[in-house]
Design a protein around this motif. Sequence first.
Motif, mmCIF file in Angstrom:
data_model
loop_
_atom_site.group_PDB
_atom_site.id
_atom_site.type_symbol
_atom_site.label_atom_id
_atom_site.label_comp_id
_atom_site.label_asym_id
_atom_site.label_seq_id
_atom_site.Cartn_x
_atom_site.Cartn_y
_atom_site.Cartn_z
ATOM 1 N N GLY A 106 1.016 10.226 -6.029
ATOM 2 C CA GLY A 106 0.396 10.679 -4.730
ATOM 3 C C GLY A 106 0.334 9.441 -3.783
ATOM 4 O O GLY A 106 1.133 8.300 -4.032
ATOM 5 N N GLU A 107 -0.200 9.750 -2.877
ATOM 6 C CA GLU A 107 -0.257 8.613 -1.837
ATOM 7 C C GLU A 107 -1.055 7.284 -2.138
ATOM 8 O O GLU A 107 -0.533 6.289 -1.717
ATOM 9 N N ASP A 108 -1.696 7.466 -3.339
ATOM 10 C CA ASP A 108 -2.542 6.326 -3.607
ATOM 11 C C ASP A 108 -2.480 5.967 -5.234
ATOM 12 O O ASP A 108 -3.219 5.251 -5.610
ATOM 13 N N SER A 109 -1.501 6.344 -5.752
ATOM 14 C CA SER A 109 -1.373 6.146 -7.447
ATOM 15 C C SER A 109 0.128 6.318 -7.669
ATOM 16 O O SER A 109 0.759 7.018 -7.252
ATOM 17 N N PHE A 110 0.344 5.475 -9.000
ATOM 18 C CA PHE A 110 1.858 5.559 -9.546
ATOM 19 C C PHE A 110 1.681 5.501 -10.854
ATOM 20 O O PHE A 110 0.350 4.808 -11.544
ATOM 21 N N LEU A 111 2.490 6.065 -11.724
ATOM 22 C CA LEU A 111 2.358 5.600 -13.286
ATOM 23 C C LEU A 111 3.578 4.914 -13.522
ATOM 24 O O LEU A 111 4.683 5.072 -12.961
ATOM 25 N N PHE A 112 3.464 4.169 -14.681
ATOM 26 C CA PHE A 112 4.535 3.375 -15.074
ATOM 27 C C PHE A 112 4.382 2.988 -16.387
ATOM 28 O O PHE A 112 3.155 3.278 -17.299
ATOM 29 N N GLY A 113 5.371 2.925 -17.047
ATOM 30 C CA GLY A 113 5.551 2.476 -18.687
ATOM 31 C C GLY A 113 6.613 1.461 -18.948
ATOM 32 O O GLY A 113 7.530 1.429 -18.562
ATOM 33 N N LEU A 114 6.195 0.432 -19.755
ATOM 34 C CA LEU A 114 6.969 -0.522 -20.319
ATOM 35 C C LEU A 114 7.412 -0.167 -21.818
ATOM 36 O O LEU A 114 6.591 0.453 -22.256
ATOM 37 N N LYS A 115 8.698 -0.660 -21.891
ATOM 38 C CA LYS A 115 8.908 -0.209 -23.662
ATOM 39 C C LYS A 115 8.039 -0.827 -24.422
ATOM 40 O O LYS A 115 7.596 -2.221 -24.379
ATOM 41 N N GLY A 116 7.452 -0.164 -25.440
ATOM 42 C CA GLY A 116 6.582 -0.643 -26.411
ATOM 43 C C GLY A 116 5.282 -0.534 -25.830
ATOM 44 O O GLY A 116 4.432 -1.063 -26.630
ATOM 45 N N MET A 117 4.843 -0.379 -24.582
ATOM 46 C CA MET A 117 3.195 -0.173 -24.334
ATOM 47 C C MET A 117 2.880 1.203 -23.819
ATOM 48 O O MET A 117 4.017 2.079 -23.366
ATOM 49 N N PRO A 118 1.813 1.597 -23.794
ATOM 50 C CA PRO A 118 1.413 2.976 -23.358
ATOM 51 C C PRO A 118 1.735 3.103 -21.959
ATOM 52 O O PRO A 118 1.724 1.962 -21.092
ATOM 53 N N GLU A 119 1.761 4.276 -21.305
ATOM 54 C CA GLU A 119 1.864 4.534 -19.985
ATOM 55 C C GLU A 119 0.692 4.565 -18.938
ATOM 56 O O GLU A 119 -0.430 4.570 -19.843
ATOM 57 N N ILE A 120 0.664 3.614 -17.919
ATOM 58 C CA ILE A 120 -0.504 3.307 -17.355
ATOM 59 C C ILE A 120 -0.498 3.844 -15.862
ATOM 60 O O ILE A 120 0.589 3.517 -15.141
ATOM 61 N N GLN A 121 -1.635 4.478 -15.504
ATOM 62 C CA GLN A 121 -1.528 5.151 -14.033
ATOM 63 C C GLN A 121 -2.518 4.243 -13.259
ATOM 64 O O GLN A 121 -3.669 3.934 -13.496
ATOM 65 N N LEU A 122 -2.065 3.725 -12.426
ATOM 66 C CA LEU A 122 -2.834 2.637 -11.240
ATOM 67 C C LEU A 122 -3.079 3.551 -10.097
ATOM 68 O O LEU A 122 -2.044 4.371 -9.537
ATOM 69 N N LYS A 123 -4.341 3.303 -9.763
ATOM 70 C CA LYS A 123 -4.924 4.006 -8.626
ATOM 71 C C LYS A 123 -5.358 3.207 -7.596
ATOM 72 O O LYS A 123 -6.178 2.257 -7.971
ATOM 73 N N THR A 153 0.753 -1.103 -0.026
ATOM 74 C CA THR A 153 0.155 0.000 -0.029
ATOM 75 C C THR A 153 0.771 1.261 0.060
ATOM 76 O O THR A 153 0.740 2.376 -0.038
ATOM 77 N N ASP A 154 2.071 1.288 -0.102
ATOM 78 C CA ASP A 154 3.214 2.134 -0.078
ATOM 79 C C ASP A 154 3.549 2.075 -1.728
ATOM 80 O O ASP A 154 4.365 1.144 -2.005
ATOM 81 N N MET A 155 3.125 3.180 -2.486
ATOM 82 C CA MET A 155 3.324 3.046 -3.728
ATOM 83 C C MET A 155 4.695 2.937 -4.383
ATOM 84 O O MET A 155 5.038 2.366 -5.398
ATOM 85 N N LYS A 156 5.674 3.477 -3.621
ATOM 86 C CA LYS A 156 6.966 3.578 -4.229
ATOM 87 C C LYS A 156 7.853 2.355 -4.096
ATOM 88 O O LYS A 156 8.854 1.946 -4.833
#
Length: 130
Positions: free
Chosen positions: A42-59, A22-25
């Motif tokens: 933020g405290e409850d979300s992060f953004l990630f991107g993998l090579k060749g895929m669109p960036e996704i934000q998880l909340k 539950t700690d996003m980092k």
Amino acid sequence: MNLESPKVSVEKSAQELFDLLTDMKNFEKLMPENIAKFEVIGEDSFLFGLKGMPEIQLKLKEKTAPNKIVFGAASDKVPFTLITNIESVATNSCNVKLDFEGSFNPMMAMMVKGPIGKFIETLATNMPKL
């Protein structure tokens, strides 16, 4: 489209793993090697991107200590949830499994099934590293 990761054993209590997840980092440590971007928003979300895929934000959508954490896509363009199920085995041991549930058209589902399956498998198998 529903996908499951393998069940992975982690040498931590269920509560300890729940707190780490539950700690996003901490998710940066779980990401596959082909990560192109990772950013805590933020405290409850992060953004990630993998090579060749669109960036996704998880909340973070829902959490029930110490057994369940539900993440969802922050964007409605790709509606999905990622559910973390934690099962206590002993005082300092638990099992964890990830369930992915997404609403995609058949063409999109065919394209993303392989990469997403591999992604959630990688997240699960990296859990003992936390």
